[in-house]
Design a protein around this motif. Structure first.
Motif, PDB file in Angstrom:
ATOM      1  N   PRO A  67       0.808  -1.215   0.000  1.00 13.78           N
ATOM      2  CA  PRO A  67       0.000   0.000   0.000  1.00 13.78           C
ATOM      3  C   PRO A  67       0.852   1.281   0.000  1.00 13.78           C
ATOM      4  O   PRO A  67       0.328   2.379  -0.117  1.00 13.78           O
ATOM      5  CB  PRO A  67      -0.810  -0.106   1.288  1.00 13.78           C
ATOM      6  N   PHE A  68       2.168   1.145   0.143  1.00 17.20           N
ATOM      7  CA  PHE A  68       3.120   2.244   0.047  1.00 17.20           C
ATOM      8  C   PHE A  68       4.461   1.621  -0.293  1.00 17.20           C
ATOM      9  O   PHE A  68       4.654   0.411  -0.156  1.00 17.20           O
ATOM     10  CB  PHE A  68       3.201   3.056   1.355  1.00 17.20           C
ATOM     11  N   ARG A  69       5.404   2.404  -0.773  1.00 14.94           N
ATOM     12  CA  ARG A  69       6.697   1.854  -1.181  1.00 14.94           C
ATOM     13  C   ARG A  69       7.440   1.294   0.030  1.00 14.94           C
ATOM     14  O   ARG A  69       7.664   2.000   1.012  1.00 14.94           O
ATOM     15  CB  ARG A  69       7.545   2.943  -1.841  1.00 14.94           C
ATOM     16  N   LYS A 108      27.068   8.625   7.096  1.00 13.06           N
ATOM     17  CA  LYS A 108      26.491   9.479   6.044  1.00 13.06           C
ATOM     18  C   LYS A 108      26.371   8.761   4.708  1.00 13.06           C
ATOM     19  O   LYS A 108      25.359   8.892   4.012  1.00 13.06           O
ATOM     20  CB  LYS A 108      27.319  10.752   5.889  1.00 13.06           C
ATOM     21  N   GLU A 109      27.388   7.993   4.327  1.00 13.54           N
ATOM     22  CA  GLU A 109      27.338   7.280   3.048  1.00 13.54           C
ATOM     23  C   GLU A 109      26.243   6.207   3.073  1.00 13.54           C
ATOM     24  O   GLU A 109      25.488   6.056   2.120  1.00 13.54           O
ATOM     25  CB  GLU A 109      28.689   6.646   2.731  1.00 13.54           C
ATOM     26  N   PHE A 110      26.158   5.467   4.171  1.00 11.19           N
ATOM     27  CA  PHE A 110      25.152   4.415   4.308  1.00 11.19           C
ATOM     28  C   PHE A 110      23.748   5.018   4.182  1.00 11.19           C
ATOM     29  O   PHE A 110      22.910   4.551   3.407  1.00 11.19           O
ATOM     30  CB  PHE A 110      25.313   3.697   5.654  1.00 11.19           C
ATOM     31  N   VAL A 111      23.501   6.092   4.934  1.00 11.46           N
ATOM     32  CA  VAL A 111      22.187   6.746   4.922  1.00 11.46           C
ATOM     33  C   VAL A 111      21.872   7.304   3.533  1.00 11.46           C
ATOM     34  O   VAL A 111      20.772   7.115   3.010  1.00 11.46           O
ATOM     35  CB  VAL A 111      22.123   7.853   5.995  1.00 11.46           C
ATOM     36  N   ALA A 112      22.844   7.979   2.922  1.00 11.87           N
ATOM     37  CA  ALA A 112      22.619   8.580   1.597  1.00 11.87           C
ATOM     38  C   ALA A 112      22.263   7.516   0.567  1.00 11.87           C
ATOM     39  O   ALA A 112      21.335   7.688  -0.223  1.00 11.87           O
ATOM     40  CB  ALA A 112      23.856   9.358   1.157  1.00 11.87           C
ATOM     41  N   ARG A 156      17.875   4.839  -2.642  1.00  7.95           N
ATOM     42  CA  ARG A 156      17.103   3.645  -3.008  1.00  7.95           C
ATOM     43  C   ARG A 156      15.634   3.985  -3.205  1.00  7.95           C
ATOM     44  O   ARG A 156      14.921   3.379  -3.986  1.00  7.95           O
ATOM     45  CB  ARG A 156      17.296   2.584  -1.917  1.00  7.95           C
ATOM     46  N   PHE A 157      15.173   5.000  -2.460  1.00  2.00           N
ATOM     47  CA  PHE A 157      13.781   5.440  -2.536  1.00  2.00           C
ATOM     48  C   PHE A 157      13.659   6.812  -3.196  1.00  2.00           C
ATOM     49  O   PHE A 157      12.659   7.496  -3.016  1.00  2.00           O
ATOM     50  CB  PHE A 157      13.173   5.471  -1.124  1.00  2.00           C
ATOM     51  N   ASP A 158      14.683   7.195  -3.939  1.00  2.00           N
ATOM     52  CA  ASP A 158      14.709   8.494  -4.622  1.00  2.00           C
ATOM     53  C   ASP A 158      14.524   9.662  -3.650  1.00  2.00           C
ATOM     54  O   ASP A 158      13.812  10.631  -3.945  1.00  2.00           O
ATOM     55  CB  ASP A 158      13.642   8.561  -5.725  1.00  2.00           C
ATOM     56  N   HIS A 208       0.689   1.236   7.810  1.00  2.00           N
ATOM     57  CA  HIS A 208       0.356   2.657   7.827  1.00  2.00           C
ATOM     58  C   HIS A 208       1.554   3.463   7.325  1.00  2.00           C
ATOM     59  O   HIS A 208       2.672   2.980   7.332  1.00  2.00           O
ATOM     60  CB  HIS A 208       0.006   3.107   9.251  1.00  2.00           C
ATOM     61  N   THR A 209       1.282   4.659   6.883  1.00  2.00           N
ATOM     62  CA  THR A 209       2.382   5.570   6.592  1.00  2.00           C
ATOM     63  C   THR A 209       2.732   6.249   7.899  1.00  2.00           C
ATOM     64  O   THR A 209       1.935   6.293   8.833  1.00  2.00           O
ATOM     65  CB  THR A 209       1.977   6.619   5.546  1.00  2.00           C
ATOM     66  N   ASP A 210       3.944   6.755   7.987  1.00  2.00           N
ATOM     67  CA  ASP A 210       4.382   7.406   9.216  1.00  2.00           C
ATOM     68  C   ASP A 210       4.069   8.898   9.130  1.00  2.00           C
ATOM     69  O   ASP A 210       3.399   9.342   8.200  1.00  2.00           O
ATOM     70  CB  ASP A 210       5.880   7.167   9.421  1.00  2.00           C
ATOM     71  N   THR A 211       4.564   9.679  10.050  1.00  2.00           N
ATOM     72  CA  THR A 211       4.313  11.116  10.014  1.00  2.00           C
ATOM     73  C   THR A 211       4.922  11.710   8.758  1.00  2.00           C
ATOM     74  O   THR A 211       5.892  11.186   8.213  1.00  2.00           O
ATOM     75  CB  THR A 211       4.926  11.816  11.249  1.00  2.00           C
ATOM     76  N   LYS A 212       4.365  12.808   8.300  1.00  2.00           N
ATOM     77  CA  LYS A 212       4.839  13.439   7.064  1.00  2.00           C
ATOM     78  C   LYS A 212       6.276  13.912   7.166  1.00  2.00           C
ATOM     79  O   LYS A 212       6.963  14.012   6.158  1.00  2.00           O
ATOM     80  CB  LYS A 212       3.924  14.599   6.686  1.00  2.00           C
ATOM     81  N   GLY A 213       6.744  14.184   8.369  1.00  2.00           N
ATOM     82  CA  GLY A 213       8.109  14.665   8.555  1.00  2.00           C
ATOM     83  C   GLY A 213       9.170  13.594   8.368  1.00  2.00           C
ATOM     84  O   GLY A 213      10.341  13.901   8.169  1.00  2.00           O
ATOM     85  N   LYS A 214       8.776  12.329   8.430  1.00  2.00           N
ATOM     86  CA  LYS A 214       9.743  11.243   8.269  1.00  2.00           C
ATOM     87  C   LYS A 214       9.862  10.873   6.804  1.00  2.00           C
ATOM     88  O   LYS A 214       8.875  10.680   6.121  1.00  2.00           O
ATOM     89  CB  LYS A 214       9.318  10.008   9.063  1.00  2.00           C
ATOM     90  N   LYS A 215      11.092  10.750   6.354  1.00  2.00           N
ATOM     91  CA  LYS A 215      11.329  10.354   4.966  1.00  2.00           C
ATOM     92  C   LYS A 215      11.439   8.841   4.843  1.00  2.00           C
ATOM     93  O   LYS A 215      11.087   8.268   3.831  1.00  2.00           O
ATOM     94  CB  LYS A 215      12.620  10.993   4.453  1.00  2.00           C
ATOM     95  N   LEU A 216      11.974   8.198   5.881  1.00  2.00           N
ATOM     96  CA  LEU A 216      12.228   6.766   5.804  1.00  2.00           C
ATOM     97  C   LEU A 216      12.185   6.174   7.200  1.00  2.00           C
ATOM     98  O   LEU A 216      12.727   6.746   8.139  1.00  2.00           O
ATOM     99  CB  LEU A 216      13.621   6.526   5.182  1.00  2.00           C
ATOM    100  N   THR A 217      11.528   5.050   7.330  1.00  2.00           N
ATOM    101  CA  THR A 217      11.504   4.295   8.578  1.00  2.00           C
ATOM    102  C   THR A 217      11.975   2.884   8.269  1.00  2.00           C
ATOM    103  O   THR A 217      11.544   2.287   7.285  1.00  2.00           O
ATOM    104  CB  THR A 217      10.074   4.245   9.167  1.00  2.00           C
TER     105      THR A 217
END
Length: 134
Positions: free
Chosen positions: A22-24, A79-83, A88-90, A115-124
């Motif tokens: 239901p979401f990426r 930083k490299e791992f996170v980036a 991966r999710f554009d 569910h989707t998370d809060t709008k402020g989160k980019k990735l969980t």
């Protein structure tokens, strides 16, 4: 610099097929090396405390400043791992974005549907650690 075992984790995350609905999202089995997984289980703390009221039945680790979990945080907040994971999710980090790791344990009977998370989160990222190591 990303360690060899963490490079293997990242490789699995980057190569896993995206599920769009239901979401990426991704579902990755055995995402950590055997050693990392064993270390996570062996260092899993027993001193969780109940978290914020709105999450009844969910607990957040207060004392994650142990040597192992502090190292884990540093490794996976690299930083490299996170980036690369965000790519991966554009997604890209903005200068004011916050990157953090919370260690959460759900109590018996706690459940929450997709569910989707809060709008402020980019990735969980959720990691399930069965106690029996199977």
């Amino acid at each position: 610099m990303i360690s060899i075992q963490d490079q293997l984790t990242l490789k699995k995350l980057l190569k896993t097929k995206t599920i769009e609905l239901p979401f990426r999202h991704l579902i990755v089995q055995n995402v950590f090396s055997t050693k990392t997984y064993r270390d996570m289980i062996d260092n899993f703390p027993s001193d969780f405390t109940t978290a914020v009221k709105k999450f009844k039945g969910r607990m957040i680790l207060k004392s994650h400043e142990t040597k192992f979990w502090n190292s884990f945080r540093e490794r996976f907040l690299d930083k490299e791992f996170v980036a690369r994971l965000l790519e991966r999710f554009d997604l890209k980090l903005k200068e004011d974005d916050v990157v953090d790791i919370d260690f959460v344990k759900d109590g018996l009977g706690y459940s929450i549907g997709p569910h989707t998370d809060t709008k402020g989160k980019k990735l969980t990222v959720l990691c399930y650690l069965p106690e029996d190591r199977s």
